[in-house]
Design a protein around this motif. Structure first.
Motif, mmCIF file in Angstrom:
data_model
loop_
_atom_site.group_PDB
_atom_site.id
_atom_site.type_symbol
_atom_site.label_atom_id
_atom_site.label_comp_id
_atom_site.label_asym_id
_atom_site.label_seq_id
_atom_site.Cartn_x
_atom_site.Cartn_y
_atom_site.Cartn_z
ATOM 1 N N PHE A 179 0.842 -1.196 0.000
ATOM 2 C CA PHE A 179 0.000 0.000 0.000
ATOM 3 C C PHE A 179 0.874 1.241 0.000
ATOM 4 C CE2 PHE A 179 -2.535 3.360 1.832
ATOM 5 C CZ PHE A 179 -3.778 3.174 1.254
ATOM 6 N N ALA A 180 1.878 1.270 0.831
ATOM 7 C CA ALA A 180 2.782 2.427 0.890
ATOM 8 C C ALA A 180 3.524 2.594 -0.429
ATOM 9 C CB ALA A 180 3.761 2.281 2.039
ATOM 10 N N ASP A 181 3.887 1.500 -1.058
ATOM 11 C CA ASP A 181 4.578 1.585 -2.346
ATOM 12 C C ASP A 181 3.652 2.079 -3.450
ATOM 13 O OD1 ASP A 181 6.858 0.655 -1.113
ATOM 14 O OD2 ASP A 181 6.536 -1.438 -1.723
ATOM 15 N N ALA A 182 2.351 1.840 -3.314
ATOM 16 C CA ALA A 182 1.390 2.252 -4.335
ATOM 17 C C ALA A 182 0.940 3.704 -4.177
ATOM 18 C CB ALA A 182 0.168 1.326 -4.297
ATOM 19 N N LEU A 183 1.334 4.358 -3.093
ATOM 20 C CA LEU A 183 0.952 5.764 -2.920
ATOM 21 C C LEU A 183 1.629 6.611 -3.990
ATOM 22 C CD1 LEU A 183 1.192 6.209 0.944
ATOM 23 C CD2 LEU A 183 -0.862 6.434 -0.441
ATOM 24 N N PRO A 184 0.869 7.511 -4.627
ATOM 25 C CA PRO A 184 1.478 8.377 -5.641
ATOM 26 C C PRO A 184 2.506 9.320 -5.006
ATOM 27 C CG PRO A 184 -0.929 8.534 -5.688
ATOM 28 C CD PRO A 184 -0.556 7.724 -4.499
ATOM 29 N N PRO A 185 3.496 9.736 -5.782
ATOM 30 C CA PRO A 185 4.543 10.601 -5.223
ATOM 31 C C PRO A 185 4.024 11.933 -4.685
ATOM 32 C CG PRO A 185 5.191 9.769 -7.379
ATOM 33 C CD PRO A 185 3.786 9.349 -7.154
ATOM 34 N N TYR A 186 2.938 12.448 -5.262
ATOM 35 C CA TYR A 186 2.434 13.742 -4.804
ATOM 36 C C TYR A 186 1.881 13.674 -3.386
ATOM 37 C CZ TYR A 186 -2.153 11.952 -6.305
ATOM 38 O OH TYR A 186 -3.274 11.192 -6.479
ATOM 39 N N GLN A 187 1.544 12.496 -2.899
ATOM 40 C CA GLN A 187 1.006 12.393 -1.546
ATOM 41 C C GLN A 187 2.053 12.784 -0.511
ATOM 42 O OE1 GLN A 187 1.624 10.124 1.185
ATOM 43 N NE2 GLN A 187 -0.069 10.979 2.346
ATOM 44 N N TYR A 188 3.294 12.503 -0.786
ATOM 45 C CA TYR A 188 4.356 12.810 0.164
ATOM 46 C C TYR A 188 4.590 14.309 0.302
ATOM 47 C CZ TYR A 188 5.270 7.858 0.044
ATOM 48 O OH TYR A 188 5.128 6.505 0.141
ATOM 49 N N PHE A 189 4.186 15.074 -0.712
ATOM 50 C CA PHE A 189 4.394 16.519 -0.697
ATOM 51 C C PHE A 189 3.121 17.294 -0.390
ATOM 52 C CE2 PHE A 189 7.588 14.729 -3.587
ATOM 53 C CZ PHE A 189 8.722 15.097 -2.900
ATOM 54 N N SER A 190 2.066 16.593 0.002
ATOM 55 C CA SER A 190 0.793 17.276 0.254
ATOM 56 C C SER A 190 0.840 18.180 1.486
ATOM 57 C CB SER A 190 -0.343 16.259 0.383
ATOM 58 O OG SER A 190 -0.128 15.422 1.500
ATOM 59 N N ALA A 191 1.746 17.926 2.395
ATOM 60 C CA ALA A 191 1.864 18.786 3.584
ATOM 61 C C ALA A 191 2.303 20.195 3.212
ATOM 62 C CB ALA A 191 2.846 18.174 4.582
ATOM 63 N N VAL A 192 2.900 20.343 2.038
ATOM 64 C CA VAL A 192 3.314 21.671 1.577
ATOM 65 C C VAL A 192 2.086 22.578 1.424
ATOM 66 C CG1 VAL A 192 4.393 22.903 -0.359
ATOM 67 C CG2 VAL A 192 5.388 20.779 0.482
ATOM 68 N N LEU A 193 0.930 21.990 1.112
ATOM 69 C CA LEU A 193 -0.286 22.792 0.997
ATOM 70 C C LEU A 193 -0.619 23.485 2.317
ATOM 71 C CD1 LEU A 193 -2.506 20.396 -1.116
ATOM 72 C CD2 LEU A 193 -1.543 22.574 -1.845
ATOM 73 N N LEU A 194 -0.474 22.774 3.420
ATOM 74 C CA LEU A 194 -0.746 23.382 4.720
ATOM 75 C C LEU A 194 0.309 24.410 5.088
ATOM 76 C CD1 LEU A 194 -1.999 20.343 6.828
ATOM 77 C CD2 LEU A 194 -3.332 22.087 5.640
ATOM 78 N N LEU A 195 1.542 24.170 4.710
ATOM 79 C CA LEU A 195 2.600 25.147 4.960
ATOM 80 C C LEU A 195 2.354 26.428 4.170
ATOM 81 C CD1 LEU A 195 5.309 25.857 6.267
ATOM 82 C CD2 LEU A 195 6.424 24.847 4.271
ATOM 83 N N VAL A 196 1.977 26.289 2.908
ATOM 84 C CA VAL A 196 1.671 27.459 2.081
ATOM 85 C C VAL A 196 0.468 28.207 2.655
ATOM 86 C CG1 VAL A 196 0.837 28.162 -0.208
ATOM 87 C CG2 VAL A 196 2.728 26.557 -0.002
#
Length: 165
Positions: A126-143
Motif C-alpha cells: 500500500f505504501a509503495d502504491a501511494l502516488p509521489p504527490y502524496q508525500y508533498f501534500s503537507a506543503v499545501l498546509l505550509l503554504v
C-alpha cells in the motif's frame, strides 16, 4: 482597492488549502487502494478504500479539520483586523492562540502517517502504491499558514495606517 482584495485572498486561502490537502490525500488513498488489487487480508470498504485506506482517511480528515478550523479562525480574525477600530490587541492574541492547532495539524501532516500506518499494518505494498504527490501534500498546509501570516500582517498594517493611535 487592489491591496484589500489581495489581503482577503491571502486570509481566505488557509481554509481552501486545508480542503485541498484533504482532497489530494483522498485521491492518493483511492489510487493506492485501487492499484494494489484484491487482498483478502485488507478488504475493500464501501467507500472504495481498503480498510487501511479508510483508517488513513480518518487521520487525514482529522488533520484537515484541525488545520481548517484554525485557518478559518485566523481568517475571521484577519477580517476583523481590517476594520480600523480599537481592540486589535486582543484579536492579535487570539490569532496567536489559533496558531497552536494550526502548527499541530501541520506537524502531523509533515509526519505523514500513511507509510507509517502501512508499515504498522504490515502492508508495504500500500505504501509503495501511494502516488509521489502524496508525500508533498503537507506543503499545501505550509503554504496556507504562510499566506495567512502575510495576510494578517497586511490587514494589521492597513488598519493601523488607516487610524494611527
Amino acid at each position: 482597492m487592489r491591496g484589500r482584495t489581495g489581503t482577503l485572498i491571502l486570509l481566505l486561502s488557509g481554509p481552501v488549502l486545508a480542503a485541498a490537502y484533504a482532497a489530494v490525500n483522498y485521491a492518493a488513498l483511492r489510487t493506492a487502494s485501487g492499484t494494489r488489487g484484491p487482498d483478502p487480508a485488507d478488504p475493500m470498504t464501501s467507500g472504495g478504500l481498503t480498510s487501511l485506506g479508510s483508517d488513513l482517511w480518518w487521520i487525514v480528515r482529522g488533520i484537515a479539520l484541525v488545520a481548517g478550523v484554525a485557518a478559518a479562525g485566523i481568517a475571521v480574525v484577519g477580517l476583523l483586523l481590517r476594520r480600523a477600530a480599537r481592540g486589535r490587541g486582543p484579536l492579535l492574541v487570539s490569532s496567536g492562540v489559533l496558531i497552536l492547532p494550526y502548527a499541530l495539524g501541520l506537524a502531523a501532516a509533515v509526519y505523514n502517517p500513511a507509510p507509517r500506518l502501512a508499515g504498522f499494518y504490515d502492508h508495504q505494498a500500500f505504501a509503495d502504491a501511494l502516488p509521489p504527490y502524496q508525500y508533498f501534500s503537507a506543503v499545501l498546509l505550509l503554504v496556507a499558514a504562510l499566506a495567512q501570516a502575510v495576510g494578517m500582517v497586511r490587514a494589521y498594517t492597513a488598519a493601523r495606517t488607516a487610524s494611527p493611535r
